[in-house]
Design a protein around this motif. Structure first.
Motif, PDB file in Angstrom:
ATOM      1  N   THR A   1      46.248  47.342  41.274  1.00  0.00           N
ATOM      2  CA  THR A   1      46.524  48.120  40.073  1.00  0.00           C
ATOM      3  C   THR A   1      45.664  49.379  40.121  1.00  0.00           C
ATOM      4  O   THR A   1      44.532  49.370  40.616  1.00  0.00           O
ATOM      5  CB  THR A   1      46.193  47.312  38.810  1.00  0.00           C
ATOM      6  OG1 THR A   1      46.965  46.096  38.816  1.00  0.00           O
ATOM      7  CG2 THR A   1      46.520  48.099  37.554  1.00  0.00           C
ATOM      8  N   GLU A   2      46.213  50.461  39.563  1.00  0.00           N
ATOM      9  CA  GLU A   2      45.494  51.742  39.567  1.00  0.00           C
ATOM     10  C   GLU A   2      44.086  51.543  39.011  1.00  0.00           C
ATOM     11  O   GLU A   2      43.903  50.980  37.928  1.00  0.00           O
ATOM     12  CB  GLU A   2      46.265  52.761  38.743  1.00  0.00           C
ATOM     13  CG  GLU A   2      45.662  54.161  38.799  1.00  0.00           C
ATOM     14  CD  GLU A   2      46.477  55.172  38.013  1.00  0.00           C
ATOM     15  OE1 GLU A   2      46.231  56.376  38.148  1.00  0.00           O
ATOM     16  OE2 GLU A   2      47.376  54.754  37.251  1.00  0.00           O
ATOM     17  N   GLY A   3      43.111  51.987  39.837  1.00  0.00           N
ATOM     18  CA  GLY A   3      41.712  51.848  39.442  1.00  0.00           C
ATOM     19  C   GLY A   3      41.026  50.676  40.082  1.00  0.00           C
ATOM     20  O   GLY A   3      39.794  50.559  40.008  1.00  0.00           O
ATOM     21  N   ASP A   4      41.758  49.735  40.724  1.00  0.00           N
ATOM     22  CA  ASP A   4      41.128  48.602  41.396  1.00  0.00           C
ATOM     23  C   ASP A   4      40.443  49.051  42.680  1.00  0.00           C
ATOM     24  O   ASP A   4      40.786  50.080  43.272  1.00  0.00           O
ATOM     25  CB  ASP A   4      42.171  47.532  41.724  1.00  0.00           C
ATOM     26  CG  ASP A   4      42.666  46.798  40.480  1.00  0.00           C
ATOM     27  OD1 ASP A   4      42.025  46.978  39.422  1.00  0.00           O
ATOM     28  OD2 ASP A   4      43.681  46.100  40.574  1.00  0.00           O
ATOM     29  N   ASP A   5      39.475  48.219  43.136  1.00  0.00           N
ATOM     30  CA  ASP A   5      38.768  48.479  44.394  1.00  0.00           C
ATOM     31  C   ASP A   5      39.338  47.602  45.491  1.00  0.00           C
ATOM     32  O   ASP A   5      39.670  46.436  45.249  1.00  0.00           O
ATOM     33  CB  ASP A   5      37.275  48.188  44.247  1.00  0.00           C
ATOM     34  CG  ASP A   5      36.581  49.164  43.324  1.00  0.00           C
ATOM     35  OD1 ASP A   5      37.084  50.309  43.187  1.00  0.00           O
ATOM     36  OD2 ASP A   5      35.553  48.806  42.716  1.00  0.00           O
ATOM     37  N   VAL A   6      39.379  48.154  46.724  1.00  0.00           N
ATOM     38  CA  VAL A   6      39.848  47.422  47.879  1.00  0.00           C
ATOM     39  C   VAL A   6      38.852  47.650  49.009  1.00  0.00           C
ATOM     40  O   VAL A   6      38.274  48.734  49.140  1.00  0.00           O
ATOM     41  CB  VAL A   6      41.274  47.887  48.279  1.00  0.00           C
ATOM     42  CG1 VAL A   6      41.269  49.341  48.701  1.00  0.00           C
ATOM     43  CG2 VAL A   6      41.817  47.005  49.407  1.00  0.00           C
ATOM     44  N   THR A   7      38.631  46.585  49.831  1.00  0.00           N
ATOM     45  CA  THR A   7      37.711  46.683  50.969  1.00  0.00           C
ATOM     46  C   THR A   7      38.531  46.743  52.242  1.00  0.00           C
ATOM     47  O   THR A   7      39.294  45.815  52.552  1.00  0.00           O
ATOM     48  CB  THR A   7      36.751  45.487  51.023  1.00  0.00           C
ATOM     49  OG1 THR A   7      35.987  45.456  49.813  1.00  0.00           O
ATOM     50  CG2 THR A   7      35.823  45.593  52.212  1.00  0.00           C
TER      51      THR A   7
ATOM     52  N   THR B   1      38.441  52.897  45.907  1.00  0.00           N
ATOM     53  CA  THR B   1      39.052  52.778  44.583  1.00  0.00           C
ATOM     54  C   THR B   1      40.430  53.403  44.642  1.00  0.00           C
ATOM     55  O   THR B   1      40.566  54.601  44.938  1.00  0.00           O
ATOM     56  CB  THR B   1      38.189  53.475  43.522  1.00  0.00           C
ATOM     57  OG1 THR B   1      36.913  52.850  43.466  1.00  0.00           O
ATOM     58  CG2 THR B   1      38.841  53.390  42.154  1.00  0.00           C
ATOM     59  N   VAL B   2      41.413  52.610  44.277  1.00  0.00           N
ATOM     60  CA  VAL B   2      42.789  53.056  44.412  1.00  0.00           C
ATOM     61  C   VAL B   2      43.197  53.810  43.155  1.00  0.00           C
ATOM     62  O   VAL B   2      43.167  53.251  42.043  1.00  0.00           O
ATOM     63  CB  VAL B   2      43.739  51.875  44.665  1.00  0.00           C
ATOM     64  CG1 VAL B   2      45.176  52.371  44.748  1.00  0.00           C
ATOM     65  CG2 VAL B   2      43.337  51.133  45.920  1.00  0.00           C
ATOM     66  N   THR B   3      43.537  55.079  43.334  1.00  0.00           N
ATOM     67  CA  THR B   3      44.028  55.897  42.217  1.00  0.00           C
ATOM     68  C   THR B   3      45.448  56.374  42.456  1.00  0.00           C
ATOM     69  O   THR B   3      46.028  57.047  41.592  1.00  0.00           O
ATOM     70  CB  THR B   3      43.110  57.118  42.021  1.00  0.00           C
ATOM     71  OG1 THR B   3      43.065  57.868  43.224  1.00  0.00           O
ATOM     72  CG2 THR B   3      41.703  56.676  41.619  1.00  0.00           C
ATOM     73  N   LYS B   4      45.965  56.063  43.610  1.00  0.00           N
ATOM     74  CA  LYS B   4      47.339  56.430  43.939  1.00  0.00           C
ATOM     75  C   LYS B   4      47.846  55.470  45.009  1.00  0.00           C
ATOM     76  O   LYS B   4      47.082  54.645  45.545  1.00  0.00           O
ATOM     77  CB  LYS B   4      47.420  57.866  44.420  1.00  0.00           C
ATOM     78  CG  LYS B   4      46.646  58.104  45.718  1.00  0.00           C
ATOM     79  CD  LYS B   4      46.792  59.546  46.177  1.00  0.00           C
ATOM     80  CE  LYS B   4      46.084  59.758  47.513  1.00  0.00           C
ATOM     81  NZ  LYS B   4      46.268  61.132  48.018  1.00  0.00           N
ATOM     82  N   ARG B   5      49.068  55.573  45.368  1.00  0.00           N
ATOM     83  CA  ARG B   5      49.686  54.681  46.345  1.00  0.00           C
ATOM     84  C   ARG B   5      49.257  55.079  47.756  1.00  0.00           C
ATOM     85  O   ARG B   5      49.296  56.258  48.124  1.00  0.00           O
ATOM     86  CB  ARG B   5      51.202  54.751  46.227  1.00  0.00           C
ATOM     87  CG  ARG B   5      51.929  53.685  47.071  1.00  0.00           C
ATOM     88  CD  ARG B   5      53.409  53.759  46.833  1.00  0.00           C
ATOM     89  NE  ARG B   5      53.735  53.567  45.424  1.00  0.00           N
ATOM     90  CZ  ARG B   5      53.828  52.391  44.836  1.00  0.00           C
ATOM     91  NH1 ARG B   5      53.635  51.293  45.533  1.00  0.00           N
ATOM     92  NH2 ARG B   5      54.134  52.305  43.547  1.00  0.00           N
TER      93      ARG B   5
ATOM     94  N   LYS C   1      40.417  57.987  29.785  1.00  0.00           N
ATOM     95  CA  LYS C   1      39.693  57.487  30.954  1.00  0.00           C
ATOM     96  C   LYS C   1      39.505  55.988  30.834  1.00  0.00           C
ATOM     97  O   LYS C   1      39.012  55.487  29.819  1.00  0.00           O
ATOM     98  CB  LYS C   1      38.334  58.178  31.056  1.00  0.00           C
ATOM     99  CG  LYS C   1      37.525  57.722  32.254  1.00  0.00           C
ATOM    100  CD  LYS C   1      36.197  58.455  32.320  1.00  0.00           C
ATOM    101  CE  LYS C   1      35.401  58.001  33.537  1.00  0.00           C
ATOM    102  NZ  LYS C   1      34.085  58.669  33.598  1.00  0.00           N
ATOM    103  N   LEU C   2      39.895  55.284  31.912  1.00  0.00           N
ATOM    104  CA  LEU C   2      39.693  53.849  32.023  1.00  0.00           C
ATOM    105  C   LEU C   2      39.142  53.576  33.406  1.00  0.00           C
ATOM    106  O   LEU C   2      39.845  53.691  34.413  1.00  0.00           O
ATOM    107  CB  LEU C   2      41.005  53.086  31.809  1.00  0.00           C
ATOM    108  CG  LEU C   2      40.886  51.557  31.836  1.00  0.00           C
ATOM    109  CD1 LEU C   2      39.970  51.068  30.711  1.00  0.00           C
ATOM    110  CD2 LEU C   2      42.259  50.914  31.732  1.00  0.00           C
TER     111      LEU C   2
END
Length: 742
Positions: A140-146, A184-188, A293-294
């Motif tokens: 989901t937008e805003g999630d972190d991925v490693t 941090t994912v802010t887009k696809r 902002k979230l």
């Protein structure tokens, strides 16, 4: 005892000989060549076992067994520093990687002798392809991925890159085989991959790209909705209300923040709780933005507001623009426009301020310029609680120029240029200065610097010309012209050509006199410095006087004071001039002249006497004609004798008969040569003096003392030729004449 010692001596000799031979054998060990061999080849694929062999050719004696030490180098850095490995001529590289590529060489050391092989390149081809892994594929937008990029088994200094298509996401340098990155994912992200590079000596090797991963992306629905009340087009003074809202149901709803921003200024950070209200002003027109902002996710919404002026900013003006003290001026305050749908012109009130103090509550002010009216003026306009201020205008009454002062700089010298300065202590700039000579304007200049003086170049030919200069100053046209006093300064006149005179006049100067040297100039400003010089430019006197002449006395001069004299003169005008040259001749004193004259007169007298004596002496010797006149004592006597001598050397005599019938007074005819030449026979003279007879009648022809000359002439040559008979006759005659006559 002697027999037992001999075997030991032989054994010692053999031992020394062996040691000497061993030392000599070792000393003769020579490393001929060293070569590095790469097995299986110097170009291999990744994973190959590579062996480096150091092969040496050594020249040695048969009995010597030297110890070999081997050193291997990669990129000129030793590889085997361990002492145990140093005894091995082989160096192994198991499972070779690209990082093992480089420049290799080896060296062999025996005792103190060392020899190296040539340098060889080892090339290992083939980098491992990295593998990319992520811990989440649905985000989901805003999630972190490693994300993890791995190059298993690769060695060396590696640089890992994470990319999403052409966009670079991350980069890291490491000696590790694996790198992690939190994103941090802010887009696809549909095209994520990684790769790495390894830097070798002189080159950079790049691996293949890893596998591609696509991350599923879900956008957050938090974009705010912005509203403006009553409208986006308002008039200055209207109340504006802004509202920002987000419709969402999310477990992180409490973390949502909404901000209202205008021109980089945050107006409110709590738009989720309340609206924002403000009174619109003319400069409030522009873009207004709501930002929600979230976490790290931001969403934007914006709106443009146009605010019309209720009335324009007032403008303050002063007429006339330049005012001199005592002149009238007017200050006015006006607006160019107003919102007629809201107010009328009469609704606007004004006030004029000087230095932030109110002067009048109107839009016009008049006064007389002076010190009290100087200051910074501004005006204010007010309507419907909207107040606007004009720009400040600095006002200062200009000061009329004061009477200028005229001065000079430096010395003023006749016929030399000099500077004239004109300056007024008071007066607003710029000031125009004019240099005048009587009523004629010579030059004009404008001065804009308060510390600057007007300067003019001038020239005078006589000292009286200086008072003809004056200057004028003006700063408000001809009505403000002020004239200075006439210029009065000391004028220096350069000295004229000096004239040197001498008293007494040259030609009448004698030893012991006093000479007065007089140096005078026809013109020149005092003080005057006079310098007197003698021959060879020798200074003899100098003085400074207030007059145009000076003198110097040479006391009791002598002939050494004869020579050339001159002088020069100078004054503060800085010019020195030389006089004419006067020649002085000192003659002898009068008493010396008289003494010399007497001496010469005496000398002349003596010379004349000497010449006369000499002349008479020579003439007497030359005279050969003498007359002897012998007369008888009475007319009856035949013996009477008359002797006469004339200048004509004529002789007259009565002859006396002698035995030889020759007359005693007979004269031999004169020899012409004997009269002219002093070398002929000399002439002797006998003077016979006759006393005065008692009876003068007896000798009527003779008076006084008669002189009778008898000439005896000797002939040149032998004295024996002298006529003795004549001498006898002469003696007898002389005797007879000496007796008195009866």
């Amino acid at each position: 005892m002697q027999v037992k010692i001999q075997p030991f001596l032989r054994m010692g000799t053999l031992l020394l000989l062996f040691l000497f031979t061993s030392e000599k054998a070792c000393a003769e060990t020579i490393i001929t060549s060293v070569d590095l061999i790469m097995l299986p080849s110097n170009v291999v694929q990744r994973g190959t076992n590579v062996t480096l062999k150091c092969q040496a050719e050594v020249s040695r004696s048969l009995r010597s067994h030297p110890n070999y030490e081997y050193i291997f180098y990669k990129d000129y850095v030793p590889l085997n520093t361990d002492q145990m490995n140093a005894m091995d001529s082989l160096y192994s590289i198991p499972d070779a990687r690209v990082s093992h590529s480089g420049k290799y060489k080896c060296a062999v050391v025996i005792k103190k002798e060392k020899k190296e092989s040539s340098v060889k390149d080892l090339k290992v081809k083939g980098l491992l392809t990295p593998v990319l892994n992520v811990d989440k594929l649905t985000l989901t937008e805003g999630d972190d991925v490693t994300a993890v990029c791995t190059a298993e088994g690769e060695t060396g200094f590696l640089t890992f890159f994470f990319r999403d298509g052409p966009e670079e996401l991350y980069q890291k340098d490491t000696y590790s085989q694996k790198v992690e990155h939190n994103l941090t994912v802010t887009k696809r992200h549909e095209n994520m991959f990684c790769y790495y590079t390894i830097k070798l000596s002189g080159s950079l090797e790049t691996s293949n790209n890893s596998n591609v991963i696509s991350v599923d992306f879900q956008e957050l629905k938090i974009k705010p909705d912005i509203k403006v009340m009553p409208s986006t087009d308002v008039i200055e003074g209207d109340l504006i209300t802004f509202s920002c809202s987000v419709n969402m149901t999310h477990q992180r709803n409490s973390e949502l923040r909404i901000h209202l921003i205008h021109k980089s200024t945050t107006l409110s950070s709590n738009m989720t709780q309340e609206d924002y209200k403000m009174i619109a002003m003319a400069n409030d027109s522009g873009k207004y933005e709501c930002i929600s902002k979230l976490g790290d996710v931001l969403k934007h919404s914006s709106v443009y507001i146009t605010v019309k002026e209720l009335f324009s900013v007032p403008v303050l003006s002063i007429h006339p623009a330049e005012v001199f003290e005592g002149e009238n001026f007017t200050i006015s305050c006006n607006i160019s426009s107003f919102a007629s749908e809201k107010i009328q012109r009469e609704d606007i009130t004004y006030s004029i301020l000087r230095d932030k103090t109110s002067v009048i509550n109107k839009n016009k002010y008049s006064g007389s310029a002076g010190i009290v009216t100087n200051g910074k003026y501004m005006c204010m306009a007010n309507a419907n609680e909207i107040t606007k201020e004009s720009q400040g205008v600095l006002f200062g009454a200009k000061v009329l120029v004061s009477k200028p002062e005229i001065t000079t700089s430096g010395l003023v010298i006749v016929d030399k240029p000099f500077l004239i300065h004109c300056h007024s202590k008071n007066g607003s700039l710029p000031i125009i200065y004019s240099l005048k000579r009587n009523d004629i304007t010579l030059n004009r200049t404008e001065v804009s610097d308060p510390h600057e003086k007007a300067q003019f170049l001038a020239l005078i030919s006589t000292p009286s010309d200086i008072s003809s200069y004056l200057c004028a100053a003006e700063n408000n046209g001809r009505v403000s012209i002020k004239m200075s006093e006439r210029l009065h300064v000391t004028v220096l006149v350069p000295v004229g050509k000096p004239l040197m005179t001498v008293v007494p006049v040259p030609g009448n100067i004698e030893e012991g006199d006093n000479i007065t040297l007089i140096c005078g100039i026809p013109k020149g400003s005092p003080p005057i410095s006079f310098r007197f010089y003698a021959s060879n430019h020798t200074p003899i006197h100098n003085t400074t006087v207030q007059s145009n002449s000076s003198s110097f006395v040479l006391s009791t001069v002598n002939r050494e004071n004869s020579g050339n004299y001159y002088c020069d003169a100078s004054n503060n005008a800085g010019m020195s001039r030389m006089s004419n040259i006067v020649t002085v001749e000192v003659s002898l004193a009068k008493w010396k002249k008289a003494l010399i004259a007497v001496f010469f007169m005496l000398l002349m007298v003596l010379l004349v006497l000497f010449i006369m004596i000499r002349y008479k002496a020579k003439r007497g010797k030359r005279e050969m004609a003498a007359k002897l006149s012998v007369k008888p004592a009475s007319p009856k006597s035949d013996d009477s004798l008359t002797l006469s001598l004339t200048h004509d050397t004529h002789y007259s005599a009565h002859t006396v008969e002698l035995d030889n019938k020759e007359s005693v007074w007979s004269k031999r005819p004169p020899d012409q040569d004997s009269l002219e030449s002093p070398n002929e026979g000399d002439i002797e003279y006998t003077e016979v003096a006759h006393p005065q007879p008692e009876d003068p009648t007896r000798i009527p022809l003779r008076k006084g003392t008669d002189t009778v000359y008898s000439e005896l002439q000797t002939s040149q040559g032998d004295p024996e030729h002298i006529n003795h008979q004549r001498l006898l006759e002469y003696a007898e005659l002389n005797h007879d004449l000496s007796e008195p006559v009866d």
